[in-house]
Design a protein around this motif. Structure first.
Motif, PDB file in Angstrom:
ATOM      1  N   HIS A 115       0.821  -1.223   0.000  1.00 33.68           N
ATOM      2  CA  HIS A 115       0.000   0.000   0.000  1.00 33.68           C
ATOM      3  C   HIS A 115       0.853   1.271   0.000  1.00 33.68           C
ATOM      4  O   HIS A 115       0.334   2.364  -0.195  1.00 33.68           O
ATOM      5  CB  HIS A 115      -1.014  -0.002   1.158  1.00 33.68           C
ATOM      6  CG  HIS A 115      -0.425  -0.028   2.531  1.00 33.68           C
ATOM      7  ND1 HIS A 115      -0.348  -1.175   3.277  1.00 33.68           N
ATOM      8  CD2 HIS A 115       0.110   0.958   3.302  1.00 33.68           C
ATOM      9  CE1 HIS A 115       0.202  -0.893   4.453  1.00 33.68           C
ATOM     10  NE2 HIS A 115       0.498   0.398   4.488  1.00 33.68           N
ATOM     11  N   HIS A 116       2.163   1.120   0.194  1.00 35.24           N
ATOM     12  CA  HIS A 116       3.070   2.281   0.136  1.00 35.24           C
ATOM     13  C   HIS A 116       3.614   2.521  -1.277  1.00 35.24           C
ATOM     14  O   HIS A 116       4.373   3.464  -1.478  1.00 35.24           O
ATOM     15  CB  HIS A 116       4.243   2.091   1.102  1.00 35.24           C
ATOM     16  CG  HIS A 116       3.847   2.167   2.543  1.00 35.24           C
ATOM     17  ND1 HIS A 116       3.404   3.337   3.136  1.00 35.24           N
ATOM     18  CD2 HIS A 116       3.825   1.229   3.519  1.00 35.24           C
ATOM     19  CE1 HIS A 116       3.128   3.099   4.412  1.00 35.24           C
ATOM     20  NE2 HIS A 116       3.370   1.833   4.666  1.00 35.24           N
ATOM     21  N   LEU A 117       3.277   1.648  -2.234  1.00 36.21           N
ATOM     22  CA  LEU A 117       3.759   1.817  -3.611  1.00 36.21           C
ATOM     23  C   LEU A 117       2.595   2.154  -4.523  1.00 36.21           C
ATOM     24  O   LEU A 117       1.580   1.453  -4.535  1.00 36.21           O
ATOM     25  CB  LEU A 117       4.470   0.551  -4.106  1.00 36.21           C
ATOM     26  CG  LEU A 117       5.942   0.468  -3.651  1.00 36.21           C
ATOM     27  CD1 LEU A 117       6.022  -0.100  -2.255  1.00 36.21           C
ATOM     28  CD2 LEU A 117       6.756  -0.359  -4.616  1.00 36.21           C
ATOM     29  N   LYS A 118       2.778   3.215  -5.284  1.00 34.69           N
ATOM     30  CA  LYS A 118       1.674   3.750  -6.092  1.00 34.69           C
ATOM     31  C   LYS A 118       1.255   2.792  -7.211  1.00 34.69           C
ATOM     32  O   LYS A 118       0.088   2.490  -7.380  1.00 34.69           O
ATOM     33  CB  LYS A 118       2.121   5.088  -6.688  1.00 34.69           C
ATOM     34  CG  LYS A 118       0.988   5.911  -7.267  1.00 34.69           C
ATOM     35  CD  LYS A 118       1.477   7.298  -7.637  1.00 34.69           C
ATOM     36  CE  LYS A 118       0.335   8.196  -8.047  1.00 34.69           C
ATOM     37  NZ  LYS A 118       0.802   9.565  -8.318  1.00 34.69           N
ATOM     38  N   ASP A 119       2.223   2.309  -7.996  1.00 34.30           N
ATOM     39  CA  ASP A 119       1.922   1.537  -9.205  1.00 34.30           C
ATOM     40  C   ASP A 119       2.020   0.033  -8.923  1.00 34.30           C
ATOM     41  O   ASP A 119       3.088  -0.567  -8.991  1.00 34.30           O
ATOM     42  CB  ASP A 119       2.895   1.944 -10.319  1.00 34.30           C
ATOM     43  CG  ASP A 119       2.514   1.347 -11.669  1.00 34.30           C
ATOM     44  OD1 ASP A 119       1.770   0.352 -11.700  1.00 34.30           O
ATOM     45  OD2 ASP A 119       2.964   1.890 -12.697  1.00 34.30           O
ATOM     46  N   THR A 120       0.891  -0.567  -8.605  1.00 38.10           N
ATOM     47  CA  THR A 120       0.863  -1.982  -8.198  1.00 38.10           C
ATOM     48  C   THR A 120       1.228  -2.903  -9.362  1.00 38.10           C
ATOM     49  O   THR A 120       1.952  -3.887  -9.176  1.00 38.10           O
ATOM     50  CB  THR A 120      -0.534  -2.354  -7.644  1.00 38.10           C
ATOM     51  OG1 THR A 120      -0.913  -1.364  -6.678  1.00 38.10           O
ATOM     52  CG2 THR A 120      -0.511  -3.705  -6.972  1.00 38.10           C
ATOM     53  N   LEU A 121       0.750  -2.596 -10.571  1.00 36.70           N
ATOM     54  CA  LEU A 121       1.067  -3.452 -11.717  1.00 36.70           C
ATOM     55  C   LEU A 121       2.575  -3.452 -12.001  1.00 36.70           C
ATOM     56  O   LEU A 121       3.177  -4.504 -12.218  1.00 36.70           O
ATOM     57  CB  LEU A 121       0.300  -2.993 -12.966  1.00 36.70           C
ATOM     58  CG  LEU A 121       0.572  -3.802 -14.247  1.00 36.70           C
ATOM     59  CD1 LEU A 121       0.246  -5.283 -14.059  1.00 36.70           C
ATOM     60  CD2 LEU A 121      -0.213  -3.233 -15.431  1.00 36.70           C
ATOM     61  N   SER A 122       3.181  -2.285 -11.962  1.00 31.67           N
ATOM     62  CA  SER A 122       4.620  -2.180 -12.177  1.00 31.67           C
ATOM     63  C   SER A 122       5.380  -2.993 -11.121  1.00 31.67           C
ATOM     64  O   SER A 122       6.354  -3.686 -11.420  1.00 31.67           O
ATOM     65  CB  SER A 122       5.044  -0.708 -12.126  1.00 31.67           C
ATOM     66  OG  SER A 122       6.436  -0.587 -12.029  1.00 31.67           O
ATOM     67  N   LEU A 123       4.911  -2.939  -9.880  1.00 33.46           N
ATOM     68  CA  LEU A 123       5.534  -3.709  -8.808  1.00 33.46           C
ATOM     69  C   LEU A 123       5.455  -5.204  -9.102  1.00 33.46           C
ATOM     70  O   LEU A 123       6.457  -5.926  -8.983  1.00 33.46           O
ATOM     71  CB  LEU A 123       4.842  -3.404  -7.469  1.00 33.46           C
ATOM     72  CG  LEU A 123       5.253  -4.307  -6.302  1.00 33.46           C
ATOM     73  CD1 LEU A 123       6.712  -4.095  -5.920  1.00 33.46           C
ATOM     74  CD2 LEU A 123       4.344  -4.085  -5.098  1.00 33.46           C
ATOM     75  N   HIS A 158      -2.626   3.393  -1.194  1.00 33.90           N
ATOM     76  CA  HIS A 158      -3.824   2.555  -1.312  1.00 33.90           C
ATOM     77  C   HIS A 158      -4.395   2.318   0.082  1.00 33.90           C
ATOM     78  O   HIS A 158      -3.661   1.946   0.997  1.00 33.90           O
ATOM     79  CB  HIS A 158      -3.482   1.191  -1.932  1.00 33.90           C
ATOM     80  CG  HIS A 158      -2.755   1.282  -3.233  1.00 33.90           C
ATOM     81  ND1 HIS A 158      -3.396   1.417  -4.448  1.00 33.90           N
ATOM     82  CD2 HIS A 158      -1.421   1.287  -3.507  1.00 33.90           C
ATOM     83  CE1 HIS A 158      -2.480   1.487  -5.418  1.00 33.90           C
ATOM     84  NE2 HIS A 158      -1.287   1.419  -4.864  1.00 33.90           N
ATOM     85  N   HIS A 159      -5.697   2.510   0.222  1.00 30.72           N
ATOM     86  CA  HIS A 159      -6.359   2.174   1.488  1.00 30.72           C
ATOM     87  C   HIS A 159      -6.777   0.708   1.413  1.00 30.72           C
ATOM     88  O   HIS A 159      -7.945   0.374   1.220  1.00 30.72           O
ATOM     89  CB  HIS A 159      -7.562   3.093   1.722  1.00 30.72           C
ATOM     90  CG  HIS A 159      -7.177   4.543   1.834  1.00 30.72           C
ATOM     91  ND1 HIS A 159      -6.148   4.974   2.641  1.00 30.72           N
ATOM     92  CD2 HIS A 159      -7.670   5.643   1.229  1.00 30.72           C
ATOM     93  CE1 HIS A 159      -6.026   6.284   2.541  1.00 30.72           C
ATOM     94  NE2 HIS A 159      -6.929   6.720   1.685  1.00 30.72           N
ATOM     95  N   GLY A 160      -5.772  -0.144   1.529  1.00 31.75           N
ATOM     96  CA  GLY A 160      -6.004  -1.572   1.377  1.00 31.75           C
ATOM     97  C   GLY A 160      -6.261  -1.930  -0.076  1.00 31.75           C
ATOM     98  O   GLY A 160      -6.142  -1.090  -0.979  1.00 31.75           O
ATOM     99  N   PHE A 161      -6.605  -3.202  -0.294  1.00 27.84           N
ATOM    100  CA  PHE A 161      -6.807  -3.695  -1.660  1.00 27.84           C
ATOM    101  C   PHE A 161      -8.026  -4.590  -1.729  1.00 27.84           C
ATOM    102  O   PHE A 161      -8.332  -5.319  -0.788  1.00 27.84           O
ATOM    103  CB  PHE A 161      -5.592  -4.529  -2.109  1.00 27.84           C
ATOM    104  CG  PHE A 161      -4.323  -3.732  -2.246  1.00 27.84           C
ATOM    105  CD1 PHE A 161      -4.001  -3.091  -3.439  1.00 27.84           C
ATOM    106  CD2 PHE A 161      -3.439  -3.627  -1.178  1.00 27.84           C
ATOM    107  CE1 PHE A 161      -2.828  -2.357  -3.560  1.00 27.84           C
ATOM    108  CE2 PHE A 161      -2.265  -2.897  -1.286  1.00 27.84           C
ATOM    109  CZ  PHE A 161      -1.958  -2.260  -2.487  1.00 27.84           C
TER     110      PHE A 161
END
Length: 202
Positions: A115-123, A158-161
């Motif tokens: 949740h501290h990383l903006k781009d989840t797909l890139s991660l 992100h406020h959770g997923f």
């Protein structure tokens, strides 16, 4: 490293004193060990390792843990206690939101970092690239919440997923055998928050 301000510098010394945090890490580690076939030849990465709470509980089951975090102060705490770990350890200060790591791992574990990383797909693409064929991810984070988990949302993207949304992203990055379990519940004065463990393989 762009914007290398250490948001956790003032928290690192007291981080492990929070018994809820310790309990949460242990619950997540137990769920990882239950769902992933670990062995003593494995070299794994703890992404967003912090002070090493999750690593500590997983250490008995693997050969080596590489702790990766963008907070030097947290990693210093990790190093200060890695003698207590029952596996080899290595520490790498890196921000995976802007940098890459050329190493390959048998698995990647993580707790409360996504949740501290903006781009989840890139991660997820980066994590996929860092895994050996057949390697696993075991990532724990918050289920969707109302933004009240953190008292200060600085550095929170992100406020959770939503589990289904996350599964779609992981599939897009190439992962398969994706599954979710509820690993832990964190009780705060105003409400309870559930933490999922997502596992998948390359």
């Amino acid at each position: 490293m762009k914007d290398s301000k250490d948001l956790f510098a003032h928290k690192s010394k007291s981080w492990d004193m929070n018994s809820k945090r310790v309990k949460n890490a242990q619950s997540i580690a137990d769920m990882i060990v239950k769902n992933i076939k670990m062995d003593k030849d494995m070299e794994i990465m703890d992404f967003g390792a912090g002070t090493g709470l999750l690593s500590y509980f997983v250490a008995p089951f693997v050969k080596k843990i590489v702790a990766v975090d963008n907070s030097p102060s947290m990693l210093l705490e990790f190093q200060n206690k890695c003698d207590e770990f029952v596996c080899e350890t290595e520490v790498i200060a890196k921000d995976l939101s802007t940098e890459t790591l050329e190493q390959k791992f048998d698995g990647i574990i993580s707790s409360m970092t996504m949740h501290h990383l903006k781009d989840t797909l890139s991660l997820f693409h980066k994590l996929y690239a860092m895994l050996e064929n057949g390697g696993f991810i075991a990532l724990a984070d918050l289920d969707s919440e109302d933004g009240s988990f953190h008292s200060d949302n600085t550095g929170v993207f992100h406020h959770g997923f939503d589990r289904e949304d996350l599964e779609i992203i992981a599939r897009e990055a190439g992962f398969k055998n994706i599954s979710f379990n509820t690993a832990s519940t964190i009780a705060k004065p105003h409400r309870e928050f559930t933490v999922f463990l997502m596992t998948a393989v390359k």
